[in-house]
Design a protein around this motif. Sequence first.
Motif, PDB file in Angstrom:
ATOM      1  N   LEU A  51       1.681   6.477  -6.948  1.00  0.00           N
ATOM      2  CA  LEU A  51       0.578   7.356  -7.327  1.00  0.00           C
ATOM      3  C   LEU A  51       0.984   8.824  -7.168  1.00  0.00           C
ATOM      4  N   THR A  52       1.665   9.144  -6.072  1.00  0.00           N
ATOM      5  CA  THR A  52       2.130  10.511  -5.846  1.00  0.00           C
ATOM      6  C   THR A  52       3.140  10.929  -6.906  1.00  0.00           C
ATOM      7  N   LYS A  87       1.323  11.480 -10.187  1.00  0.00           N
ATOM      8  CA  LYS A  87       0.549  12.726 -10.135  1.00  0.00           C
ATOM      9  C   LYS A  87       1.476  13.930 -10.299  1.00  0.00           C
ATOM     10  N   ALA A  88       2.613  13.934  -9.609  1.00  0.00           N
ATOM     11  CA  ALA A  88       3.566  15.040  -9.712  1.00  0.00           C
ATOM     12  C   ALA A  88       4.114  15.155 -11.131  1.00  0.00           C
ATOM     13  N   LEU A  89       4.405  14.026 -11.769  1.00  0.00           N
ATOM     14  CA  LEU A  89       4.902  14.029 -13.145  1.00  0.00           C
ATOM     15  C   LEU A  89       3.853  14.602 -14.097  1.00  0.00           C
ATOM     16  N   LEU A 121       0.827  -1.196   0.000  1.00  0.00           N
ATOM     17  CA  LEU A 121       0.000   0.000   0.000  1.00  0.00           C
ATOM     18  C   LEU A 121       0.871   1.260   0.000  1.00  0.00           C
ATOM     19  N   ASP A 122       1.926   1.267   0.788  1.00  0.00           N
ATOM     20  CA  ASP A 122       2.858   2.402   0.788  1.00  0.00           C
ATOM     21  C   ASP A 122       3.501   2.576  -0.584  1.00  0.00           C
ATOM     22  N   LEU A 123       3.906   1.472  -1.186  1.00  0.00           N
ATOM     23  CA  LEU A 123       4.503   1.520  -2.523  1.00  0.00           C
ATOM     24  C   LEU A 123       3.499   2.069  -3.544  1.00  0.00           C
TER      25      LEU A 123
END
Length: 156
Positions: A64-65, A68-70, A57-59
């Motif tokens: 996902l973060t 999203k930033a990209l 889940l952390d991975l």
Amino acid sequence: VVTGTVRRMESPVVVGAAEDDDKLAQWRETFEAQIREKGDKEEELLAERKASAERELDLFYDQLTDKKALKQAQNRDHEEALRKHLDGTTSNPFERVLDLVGPGNVPPDRQIMHSLLVRLKQSNHLPNTARRTGPKQEANEPPTPQPTPDDDDDHD
């Protein structure tokens, strides 16, 4: 027919009761030990699966973060390039829109819009809906009545 004295028979439970109690107690102990061992294994497996799920889940959230930033950076770059392109164009709104739609090779889904914009540009006027006269009204306000020449005579 049997006649005579009655013989008492010994019950097998009574004779071997002490032996059976030991065997039963031993079986219960081994059974309870097996149950405890299975329970411990299940708890270990559950803890291992929870830890694995938390890592995954952390991975997932990290990926996902990052994604999203990209995407945000790509969108910012694209918007900046579009602004630079639009700043260099003419101030005529029709030419700007035609430039955005794409000059020349227009996809079929934009063909009608493109031809409409070209016709509007060539006719050099805005449609009636785009012209505004008078003060700007809010969407929820009722239209303000315009005074007519007859209204001035009624206030004597």
